[in-house]
Enzyme design. Structure first.
Site, PDB file in Angstrom:
ATOM      1  N   SER A  55       0.820  -1.213   0.000  1.00  0.00           N
ATOM      2  CA  SER A  55       0.000   0.000   0.000  1.00  0.00           C
ATOM      3  C   SER A  55       0.853   1.262   0.000  1.00  0.00           C
ATOM      4  O   SER A  55       0.394   2.325  -0.418  1.00  0.00           O
ATOM      5  CB  SER A  55      -0.919   0.007   1.228  1.00  0.00           C
ATOM      6  OG  SER A  55      -0.162  -0.146   2.421  1.00  0.00           O
ATOM      7  N   GLY A  92      -2.068  -4.378   1.469  1.00  0.00           N
ATOM      8  CA  GLY A  92      -2.102  -5.642   2.199  1.00  0.00           C
ATOM      9  C   GLY A  92      -1.168  -6.708   1.657  1.00  0.00           C
ATOM     10  O   GLY A  92      -1.110  -7.816   2.198  1.00  0.00           O
ATOM     11  N   ASN A 120       4.442  -5.595   5.378  1.00  0.00           N
ATOM     12  CA  ASN A 120       3.302  -6.300   5.991  1.00  0.00           C
ATOM     13  C   ASN A 120       3.744  -7.594   6.674  1.00  0.00           C
ATOM     14  O   ASN A 120       3.144  -8.002   7.672  1.00  0.00           O
ATOM     15  CB  ASN A 120       2.238  -6.591   4.929  1.00  0.00           C
ATOM     16  CG  ASN A 120       1.501  -5.332   4.500  1.00  0.00           C
ATOM     17  OD1 ASN A 120       1.141  -4.498   5.329  1.00  0.00           O
ATOM     18  ND2 ASN A 120       1.307  -5.165   3.209  1.00  0.00           N
ATOM     19  N   ASP A 203      -3.837   6.583  10.650  1.00  0.00           N
ATOM     20  CA  ASP A 203      -3.431   5.249  11.105  1.00  0.00           C
ATOM     21  C   ASP A 203      -1.986   5.210  11.574  1.00  0.00           C
ATOM     22  O   ASP A 203      -1.529   4.219  12.148  1.00  0.00           O
ATOM     23  CB  ASP A 203      -3.650   4.209   9.997  1.00  0.00           C
ATOM     24  CG  ASP A 203      -2.873   4.503   8.715  1.00  0.00           C
ATOM     25  OD1 ASP A 203      -1.960   5.357   8.741  1.00  0.00           O
ATOM     26  OD2 ASP A 203      -3.181   3.868   7.685  1.00  0.00           O
ATOM     27  N   HIS A 206       0.552   5.018   7.064  1.00  0.00           N
ATOM     28  CA  HIS A 206       0.618   5.451   5.672  1.00  0.00           C
ATOM     29  C   HIS A 206       0.877   6.949   5.557  1.00  0.00           C
ATOM     30  O   HIS A 206       0.199   7.741   6.222  1.00  0.00           O
ATOM     31  CB  HIS A 206      -0.679   5.085   4.940  1.00  0.00           C
ATOM     32  CG  HIS A 206      -0.927   3.619   4.882  1.00  0.00           C
ATOM     33  ND1 HIS A 206      -1.730   2.958   5.799  1.00  0.00           N
ATOM     34  CD2 HIS A 206      -0.457   2.679   4.028  1.00  0.00           C
ATOM     35  CE1 HIS A 206      -1.743   1.665   5.496  1.00  0.00           C
ATOM     36  NE2 HIS A 206      -0.989   1.470   4.434  1.00  0.00           N
TER      37      HIS A 206
END
Length: 228
Positions: A55, A92, A120, A203, A206
């Protein structure tokens, strides 16, 4: 007698004009051909840069034009370089999922390959040895399909709460892979952005649009040397 001389001069003028017209046409054709030949010789073939990642590469939460690969394309265009950026980022994505997806993206020509995977895996605490194996498999497939492609690896880090040993092993995985495969290394993709609240979305993971501008610069410092 005079009439015959005038007639002779007229015929001579017609002949000379015809010769002149033929010569002009030949010269014109030759000039156009020369221009076409020159254009074909100076035409530069466009090359592809594939950014393959998570991402972070996809530009999660941003307009596609704000993602760092798009900003790299803007820089390339401003310099009039013959490269097209392909954003192969997917939210993801793990290294295992990337290994399963890479062959599909390799159906198009790849001249420069930028690998941004592993983040991830680290956030999930997956074994570093497993991530290393998956990343190496991806690298091997790119090399097999496009042996002349130039390769870049984006380094990542995980928060210290994952454990000191795990964090160190994860961080060291990237320079080790880059060295083994003779790839250029972006030491830390999120340098000057990771952990800086104002440069990250809610979050805390990002980057914002401003943050991605810094990511683009982190990438450009390494990538520019390959665009010659």
């Amino acid at each position: 007698m005079l009439r015959k001389r005038l007639m002779g001069l007229f015929v001579l003028a017609v002949v000379l004009a015809s010769c002149g017209n033929g010569q002009n046409k030949t010269d014109k054709d030759k000039t156009l051909d020369s221009v076409d030949d020159k254009s074909s010789k100076t035409e530069v073939k466009q090359k592809n840069i594939l950014f393959f990642g998570t991402s972070l590469t996809a530009g999660y939460g941003l307009d596609p034009t704000e993602a760092y690969p798009a900003l790299i394309q803007n820089r390339i265009d401003s310099l009039k370089l013959p490269y097209k950026v392909i954003n192969g980022g997917l939210s993801g994505e793990t290294s295992a999922a990337g290994k399963a997806r890479i062959d599909w993206l390799l159906k198009q020509p790849v001249d420069i390959f930028v690998l941004e995977l592993g983040a991830n895996d680290g956030l999930r605490g997956l074994p570093v040895a497993e991530t290393t194996k998956n990343l190496q498999a991806i690298i091997d497939r790119v090399k097999a399909k496009y042996p002349d492609a130039k390769m870049v690896l984006a380094g990542m880090q995980v928060p210290p709460n994952m454990g000191a040993k795990y964090a160190a092993d994860f961080k060291n995985m990237f320079p080790a892979l880059a060295s083994k495969n003779k790839m250029l290394l972006i030491p830390f993709l999120l340098d000057k952005v990771g952990g800086v609240p104002k440069l990250n979305q809610a979050d805390g993971i990002h980057p914002t649009a401003e943050g991605d501008k810094i990511l683009a610069e982190n990438v450009w410092v390494v990538l520019k040397d390959l665009l010659k």
